[in-house]
Write a protein that holds these residues in place. Structure first.
Motif, PDB file in Angstrom:
ATOM      1  N   ALA A  58      -0.884  -9.388  -2.234  1.00 18.53           N
ATOM      2  CA  ALA A  58      -0.822  -9.220  -3.442  1.00 18.53           C
ATOM      3  C   ALA A  58      -2.353  -8.558  -4.109  1.00 18.53           C
ATOM      4  CB  ALA A  58      -1.062 -10.905  -3.767  1.00 18.53           C
ATOM      5  N   GLN A  59      -3.451  -8.662  -3.034  1.00 18.67           N
ATOM      6  CA  GLN A  59      -4.125  -7.577  -3.697  1.00 18.67           C
ATOM      7  C   GLN A  59      -3.783  -6.098  -3.932  1.00 18.67           C
ATOM      8  OE1 GLN A  59      -7.802  -8.463  -0.938  1.00 18.67           O
ATOM      9  NE2 GLN A  59      -8.987  -6.686  -2.259  1.00 18.67           N
ATOM     10  N   GLU A 113       0.760  -0.944  -0.305  1.00 22.66           N
ATOM     11  CA  GLU A 113      -0.138   0.455   0.543  1.00 22.66           C
ATOM     12  C   GLU A 113       0.778   1.351   0.051  1.00 22.66           C
ATOM     13  OE1 GLU A 113      -2.364  -0.459   3.780  1.00 22.66           O
ATOM     14  OE2 GLU A 113      -3.756  -2.133   2.507  1.00 22.66           O
ATOM     15  N   VAL A 114       2.357   1.100   0.437  1.00 23.17           N
ATOM     16  CA  VAL A 114       2.663   2.580   0.653  1.00 23.17           C
ATOM     17  C   VAL A 114       3.380   2.496  -0.555  1.00 23.17           C
ATOM     18  CG1 VAL A 114       5.355   3.127   1.872  1.00 23.17           C
ATOM     19  CG2 VAL A 114       2.912   2.583   3.568  1.00 23.17           C
ATOM     20  N   PHE A 172       3.866 -11.685  -0.519  1.00 24.95           N
ATOM     21  CA  PHE A 172       3.961 -13.187   0.849  1.00 24.95           C
ATOM     22  C   PHE A 172       2.316 -13.884   0.588  1.00 24.95           C
ATOM     23  CE2 PHE A 172       3.577 -14.712   4.907  1.00 24.95           C
ATOM     24  CZ  PHE A 172       5.044 -15.482   5.305  1.00 24.95           C
ATOM     25  N   SER A 173       1.044 -13.445   0.552  1.00 25.06           N
ATOM     26  CA  SER A 173       0.120 -14.230   0.699  1.00 25.06           C
ATOM     27  C   SER A 173      -1.079 -13.266  -1.055  1.00 25.06           C
ATOM     28  CB  SER A 173      -1.069 -14.283   1.642  1.00 25.06           C
ATOM     29  OG  SER A 173      -1.259 -12.410   1.957  1.00 25.06           O
ATOM     30  N   ALA A 221       4.585  -8.399 -13.954  1.00 21.17           N
ATOM     31  CA  ALA A 221       4.130  -9.817 -13.537  1.00 21.17           C
ATOM     32  C   ALA A 221       3.670  -9.292 -12.161  1.00 21.17           C
ATOM     33  CB  ALA A 221       4.157 -10.927 -14.440  1.00 21.17           C
ATOM     34  N   LEU A 222       2.824 -10.021 -11.735  1.00 23.18           N
ATOM     35  CA  LEU A 222       2.784 -10.459 -10.360  1.00 23.18           C
ATOM     36  C   LEU A 222       2.702 -12.305  -9.281  1.00 23.18           C
ATOM     37  CD1 LEU A 222       0.788  -8.226  -7.859  1.00 23.18           C
ATOM     38  CD2 LEU A 222       0.129 -10.303  -8.220  1.00 23.18           C
ATOM     39  N   ALA A 223       3.389 -12.196  -8.981  1.00 27.60           N
ATOM     40  CA  ALA A 223       3.347 -14.092  -8.353  1.00 27.60           C
ATOM     41  C   ALA A 223       3.039 -13.815  -6.756  1.00 27.60           C
ATOM     42  CB  ALA A 223       4.568 -14.925  -8.713  1.00 27.60           C
TER      43      ALA A 223
END
Length: 228
Positions: A196-197, A173-174, A191-192, A206-208
């Motif tokens: 990710a949200q 968020e920061v 981490f979770s 990309a996001l994992a």
């Protein structure tokens, strides 16, 4: 070599950096949070257990009191290891998230055997106390530290990077609030799903998400993003 930015606060960032280096990638410290201790009530005479949802909580508690004669329930192995290193003898790890910790406490403790004290930061993810109160436990939350947000992106983000690690939704968020600079050309490892949200508000290449709420799984997710 893959360059991985570590956004978590010290002292845990150095430990993460060592694991990233062992994995064959280059760690880059880019903290978005800093840990500041807070004064809190250290009397745990009537508690049947302490609950820790981060190693920062362990450090915050250990820095203000020498009390170690109570059982500890930790959210994961990293936090449990910090508790053992601080001198606690009876330490149990949920090896998961806050939901797993609540389940472990319910399976292990008697709601009528005494209060539970959650040593936490000012900002928390999930509502551990509410879950346990619904199961009949008396839970008191004590704030031992605050994770203070950076007011500008670290200079590390000005250098070439490949992947950004996010251990917490707050750090993500920061990053977004500070402009998510260069996110479109970077990849994020989270981490979770909750982390990710928060991170998904930025336009990543990309996001994992880690397959399990453990740091090694997070690093493996980052390594899996080695190519765009």
């Amino acid at each position: 070599m893959l360059r991985i930015a570590i956004t978590r606060a010290q002292p845990e960032a150095e430990k993460t950096a060592a694991r990233v280096k062992q994995s064959g990638a280059e760690p880059v410290l880019a903290p978005l949070l800093s840990i500041e201790p807070r004064q809190f009530d250290t009397n745990i005479a009537d508690a049947q257990a302490l609950l820790f949802t981060s190693s920062n909580g362990v450090h915050g508690f250990a820095g203000q009191t020498g009390a170690r004669n109570v059982a500890v329930f930790a959210v994961g192995e990293s936090t449990a290891a910090a508790a053992r290193a601080a001198g606690f003898a009876d330490v149990r790890s949920a090896d998961g998230d806050v939901v797993a910790l609540a389940k472990l406490v319910q399976a292990s403790l008697d709601p009528h055997a005494g209060a539970l004290i959650h040593i936490s930061g000012r900002h928390i993810a999930g509502d551990l106390a509410q879950s346990l109160r619904a199961a009949g436990f008396q839970v008191e939350r004590r704030i031992a530290y605050e994770a203070v947000a950076a007011t500008r992106l670290p200079k590390a983000f000005e250098a070439p990077l490949d992947v950004v690690l996010f251990h917490s939704a707050r750090a993500a968020e920061v990053f977004v609030r500070l402009g998510a600079e260069k996110a479109a050309g970077l990849r994020a490892a989270c981490f979770s799903a909750a982390v990710a949200q928060a991170a998904s508000a930025a336009p990543w290449a990309a996001l994992a998400v880690a397959k399990a709420p453990r740091e090694q799984a997070l690093i493996e997710a980052a390594l899996g993003l080695s190519s765009p």
